[in-house]
Motif scaffolding. Structure first.
Motif, PDB file in Angstrom:
ATOM      1  N   UNK A 165      -6.261  12.829 -35.847  1.00  0.00           N
ATOM      2  CA  UNK A 165      -6.478  12.015 -35.037  1.00  0.00           C
ATOM      3  C   UNK A 165      -6.888  10.828 -36.744  1.00  0.00           C
ATOM      4  N   UNK A 166      -6.011   9.523 -36.101  1.00  0.00           N
ATOM      5  CA  UNK A 166      -6.805   8.197 -37.135  1.00  0.00           C
ATOM      6  C   UNK A 166      -7.786   6.975 -36.068  1.00  0.00           C
ATOM      7  N   UNK A 167      -7.604   6.727 -34.732  1.00  0.00           N
ATOM      8  CA  UNK A 167      -8.790   6.259 -34.971  1.00  0.00           C
ATOM      9  C   UNK A 167      -8.856   7.003 -32.953  1.00  0.00           C
ATOM     10  N   UNK A 168     -10.383   5.824 -32.853  1.00  0.00           N
ATOM     11  CA  UNK A 168     -10.653   6.202 -31.949  1.00  0.00           C
ATOM     12  C   UNK A 168     -11.874   5.149 -31.020  1.00  0.00           C
ATOM     13  N   UNK A 202     -13.490   4.639 -28.089  1.00  0.00           N
ATOM     14  CA  UNK A 202     -14.489   5.359 -26.005  1.00  0.00           C
ATOM     15  C   UNK A 202     -14.755   4.333 -25.894  1.00  0.00           C
ATOM     16  N   UNK A 203     -14.234   4.022 -24.273  1.00  0.00           N
ATOM     17  CA  UNK A 203     -14.320   3.261 -23.185  1.00  0.00           C
ATOM     18  C   UNK A 203     -15.487   3.716 -22.176  1.00  0.00           C
ATOM     19  N   UNK A 204     -17.021   3.014 -21.275  1.00  0.00           N
ATOM     20  CA  UNK A 204     -16.902   4.461 -21.079  1.00  0.00           C
ATOM     21  C   UNK A 204     -16.153   4.594 -19.448  1.00  0.00           C
ATOM     22  N   UNK A 205     -14.831   5.170 -19.648  1.00  0.00           N
ATOM     23  CA  UNK A 205     -14.479   6.212 -18.249  1.00  0.00           C
ATOM     24  C   UNK A 205     -13.102   7.206 -18.993  1.00  0.00           C
ATOM     25  N   UNK A 206     -13.588   6.451 -19.996  1.00  0.00           N
ATOM     26  CA  UNK A 206     -12.156   6.870 -21.473  1.00  0.00           C
ATOM     27  C   UNK A 206     -11.969   7.065 -21.984  1.00  0.00           C
ATOM     28  N   UNK A 207     -11.615   8.378 -23.338  1.00  0.00           N
ATOM     29  CA  UNK A 207     -11.623   7.845 -24.920  1.00  0.00           C
ATOM     30  C   UNK A 207     -10.249   7.332 -25.198  1.00  0.00           C
ATOM     31  N   UNK A 208      -9.523   6.915 -26.021  1.00  0.00           N
ATOM     32  CA  UNK A 208      -8.180   6.243 -26.590  1.00  0.00           C
ATOM     33  C   UNK A 208      -7.962   6.844 -27.900  1.00  0.00           C
ATOM     34  N   UNK A 254       0.027   9.737 -19.624  1.00  0.00           N
ATOM     35  CA  UNK A 254      -0.394  10.416 -18.850  1.00  0.00           C
ATOM     36  C   UNK A 254      -2.202  10.814 -19.656  1.00  0.00           C
ATOM     37  N   UNK A 255      -3.392  10.784 -18.976  1.00  0.00           N
ATOM     38  CA  UNK A 255      -4.634  10.913 -19.210  1.00  0.00           C
ATOM     39  C   UNK A 255      -4.907  12.392 -19.301  1.00  0.00           C
ATOM     40  N   UNK A 256      -5.341  13.249 -19.970  1.00  0.00           N
ATOM     41  CA  UNK A 256      -5.886  14.849 -20.075  1.00  0.00           C
ATOM     42  C   UNK A 256      -7.052  14.389 -19.621  1.00  0.00           C
ATOM     43  N   UNK A 273       1.081   7.878 -32.789  1.00  0.00           N
ATOM     44  CA  UNK A 273       1.485   7.355 -30.431  1.00  0.00           C
ATOM     45  C   UNK A 273      -0.544   7.391 -30.295  1.00  0.00           C
ATOM     46  N   UNK A 274      -0.377   6.884 -28.848  1.00  0.00           N
ATOM     47  CA  UNK A 274      -1.601   6.960 -28.454  1.00  0.00           C
ATOM     48  C   UNK A 274      -1.765   7.953 -26.889  1.00  0.00           C
ATOM     49  N   UNK A 275      -3.206   7.905 -27.540  1.00  0.00           N
ATOM     50  CA  UNK A 275      -3.397   9.199 -26.104  1.00  0.00           C
ATOM     51  C   UNK A 275      -4.262   9.159 -25.602  1.00  0.00           C
ATOM     52  N   UNK A 276      -4.354   9.423 -23.987  1.00  0.00           N
ATOM     53  CA  UNK A 276      -5.630   9.057 -23.417  1.00  0.00           C
ATOM     54  C   UNK A 276      -6.411  10.303 -23.251  1.00  0.00           C
ATOM     55  N   UNK A 277      -7.385  10.169 -22.874  1.00  0.00           N
ATOM     56  CA  UNK A 277      -8.569  11.595 -22.498  1.00  0.00           C
ATOM     57  C   UNK A 277      -9.715  11.224 -21.521  1.00  0.00           C
ATOM     58  N   UNK A 278     -10.245  11.555 -20.414  1.00  0.00           N
ATOM     59  CA  UNK A 278     -11.592  11.862 -19.819  1.00  0.00           C
ATOM     60  C   UNK A 278     -13.137  11.686 -21.405  1.00  0.00           C
ATOM     61  N   UNK A 279     -12.465  12.533 -22.150  1.00  0.00           N
ATOM     62  CA  UNK A 279     -13.483  13.385 -23.178  1.00  0.00           C
ATOM     63  C   UNK A 279     -12.605  13.454 -24.664  1.00  0.00           C
ATOM     64  N   UNK A 280     -12.994  13.362 -25.482  1.00  0.00           N
ATOM     65  CA  UNK A 280     -12.313  13.792 -26.599  1.00  0.00           C
ATOM     66  C   UNK A 280     -14.131  14.420 -27.402  1.00  0.00           C
TER      67      UNK A 280
END
Ligand SMILES: Cc1cc2nc3c(=O)[nH]c(=O)nc-3n(C[C@H](O)[C@H](O)[C@H](O)COP(=O)(O)OP(=O)(O)OC[C@H]3O[C@@H](n4cnc5c(N)ncnc54)[C@H](O)[C@@H]3O)c2cc1C
Length: 511
Positions: free
Chosen positions: A154-157, A159-165, A1-3, A171-178
């Motif tokens: 959080x260990x690693x971030x 950041x892309x143009x439309x989401x942040x991983x 899921x992307x938050x 575990x891996x999580x996705x959000x539109x913003x962090x």
């Protein structure tokens, strides 16, 4: 899921931000490094935190104040303050606060200097336990559907143009913003390349919880000595400032080294029989130059650190959360352009910088040299004067804060007065839906013409107030700051203010 939004850190700032976003209908994940929300450092005596007027108003405006106040530390009906409570808080003369340990008296403060502050049950100061405050916020966040994952640092971030991983807890999580609310040593800040500029520490602060063989060898209260500062709250809560350039920060302290330090700083022959707990902090003062880089933002200690002198950091961070929450929610929902987020930096960075200066000025008065002692004596005299006490109160209580919103009216940019309406509702209660509020006291002002097209963006209330401070109408943003006000029959600028600062409501207020 992307938050919609991932928040790093379930400290008070991350949790309040989560509440703001959750109330506005965003999907929110909070990733917290610690497995448990409980810690002796968050409980009394170390966990004592002073809340100021902007924080108390913010809690009131979201219906959280009663729950927080239920756990406040120094309620008069609770009897004597608990052992270890800050000495200045338990003095017989009612003190309004302190600056570098120099107290100012409540009865010396001239609140007539703040004509925009109406009588309110909200108050200007409250002492709470950090753990209890976090518990209230975490409970509210969860009621609002926020997911809080503990033991997931959080260990690693990326950041892309439309989401942040975000990589956290394996575990891996996705959000539109962090948003990095992960404290002074923020991983998010470091990972995402934020510049953290400021000044290095002059001292290491040590907080000790100890048993003393004979507590009477130390005098209660704060004392500047030839070696630093010693603040003793009987029976065994001690804060020391050792002007070592911060060398002692995070160095392990056993009973013997703590005792040697206490003897050196206090100049007294104190003997520690048991050392229960020791923690360090410094007066290093740093602030992120930018609070946003692309899809990543910072708030709270992650954005600014300074010494805890005078208790400002938590209040500053909670102010960040109130300012950012509704703006980020509006951007997430597509109700506002991303440019709205630039106002977060523009409004909060100067307030943070001012707090850092306040903290540095206190350190200058605490240095153990003759020059600082002389300066401190002068400031103590000024604090005894009505003007001096009022000035200090304005800064310590946060009642003088004003955002730069291009002030067309002296009230613009200030926290809204807590107007009492004819039907008995207070302004603080009207803001609980997290929506902008247009209060029209004088039906003759042509607000409808100016703002009719934008009615969905605001809560529109036409009603006289018991005291309207001579205003005919005002627009208040979701965070409680006045965006527009008029004294006469002129509604010029209202439509633009509604477009800029109005915000459709995401959810109903929680009763
Ligand atoms: C002794 C002392 C007394 C103080 N007194 C006052 C006072 O009276 N009034 C006041 O206003 N301020 C006071 N402060 C300052 C105040 O405590 C802080 O400014 C405030 O706690 C900052 O809140 P925060 O949520 O930004 O950060 P924090 O409270 O530091 O919370 C950050 C959270 O992020 C978590 N975290 C860290 N790294 C990661 C990661 N990589 N991933 C996920 N989570 C992570 C942490 O475990 C923590 O839960 C005091 C500070 C000290 C040390």
């Amino acid at each position: 899921m992307r938050y919609d939004v991932v928040i790093a850190g379930a400290g008070p700032v991350g949790l309040l931000l989560a509440c703001e976003l959750g109330q506005a209908g965003c999907s929110v994940l909070v990733l917290e490094q610690a497995a448990s929300p409980e810690s002796p450092l968050k409980r009394l005596p170390f966990g004592l935190r002073g809340l100021n007027a902007p924080t108390l108003e913010a809690l009131d405006r979201r219906g959280l104040l009663d729950a927080v106040a239920a756990g406040q530390v120094l309620k008069p009906e609770k009897g004597p303050p608990p052992p270890g409570t800050a000495h200045w808080l338990s003095q017989p003369r009612r003190l309004g606060g302190h600056f570098a340990g120099i107290p100012f008296a409540l009865d010396n403060v001239d609140s007539g200097r703040w004509p925009w502050r109406l009588p309110t049950p909200v108050g200007t100061q409250m002492a709470v336990e950090l753990q209890a405050l976090e518990a209230v916020l975490a409970e509210r966040a969860q009621v609002l559907g926020v997911v809080i994952l503990r033991g997931a640092g959080v260990q690693d971030v990326r950041s892309g143009t439309d989401q942040v991983q975000v990589e956290a807890g394996g575990q891996s999580f996705r959000g539109r913003w962090l948003v990095g609310c992960d404290g002074g040593r923020s991983t998010v800040r470091k990972q995402c390349g934020f510049t953290f500029a400021g000044t290095d520490p002059e001292f290491t602060g040590h907080s000790l919880s100890a048993e003393l063989e004979d507590p009477t060898v130390l005098s209660p209260g704060r004392h500047i000595t030839a070696q630093g500062m010693c603040n003793f709250n009987p029976p065994g809560t001690i804060a020391l400032a050792d002007f070592d350039g911060g060398a002692g920060h995070r160095q392990p302290l056993d009973r013997d080294t703590a005792q040697a330090l206490l003897r050196r700083i206090s100049g007294r022959d104190a003997t520690i029989t048991t050392l229960h707990l020791a923690a360090t902090w410094t007066d290093g003062a740093r602030q992120a130059i930018a609070y946003r880089r692309g899809r990543v933002l910072l708030a709270g200690d992650a954005a600014h650190v300074h010494s805890p002198l005078g208790g400002q950091g938590l209040n500053l961070g909670l102010g960040d959360a109130m300012n950012l929450g509704w703006k980020l929610a509006a951007v997430v929902r597509g109700d506002a352009d991303e440019a709205l987020l630039d106002t977060y930096q523009a409004e909060r960075h100067p307030i943070g910088a001012r707090v850092l200066e306040w903290s540095r000025a206190q350190v200058a008065l605490m240095r153990p040299g003759a020059g600082s002692r002389a300066l401190a004596a002068i400031v103590a005299d000024l604090a005894e004067a009505r003007d001096g006490a009022t000035y200090l109160a304005e800064r310590v209580w946060g009642v003088g804060q004003q955002l730069d919103l291009g002030q067309a009216h002296p009230l613009v940019g200030r926290s809204t007065p807590d107007f009492l309406l004819a039907d008995g509702r207070r302004m603080g209660e009207l803001l609980r839906a997290g929506q902008a509020v247009l209060l029209v006291f004088d039906a003759a002002i042509p607000c409808s013409e100016a703002a009719d097209i934008e009615r969905t963006r605001i809560l529109w209330i036409e009603q006289p107030a018991v005291d309207s401070l001579g205003l005919s109408a005002l627009l208040v943003r979701p965070d409680g700051n006045v965006a527009w006000a008029s004294d006469g029959a002129d509604a010029t600028g209202l439509a633009q203010a509604v477009r800029q600062w109005g915000c459709p409501v995401g959810r109903e207020a929680i009763a």
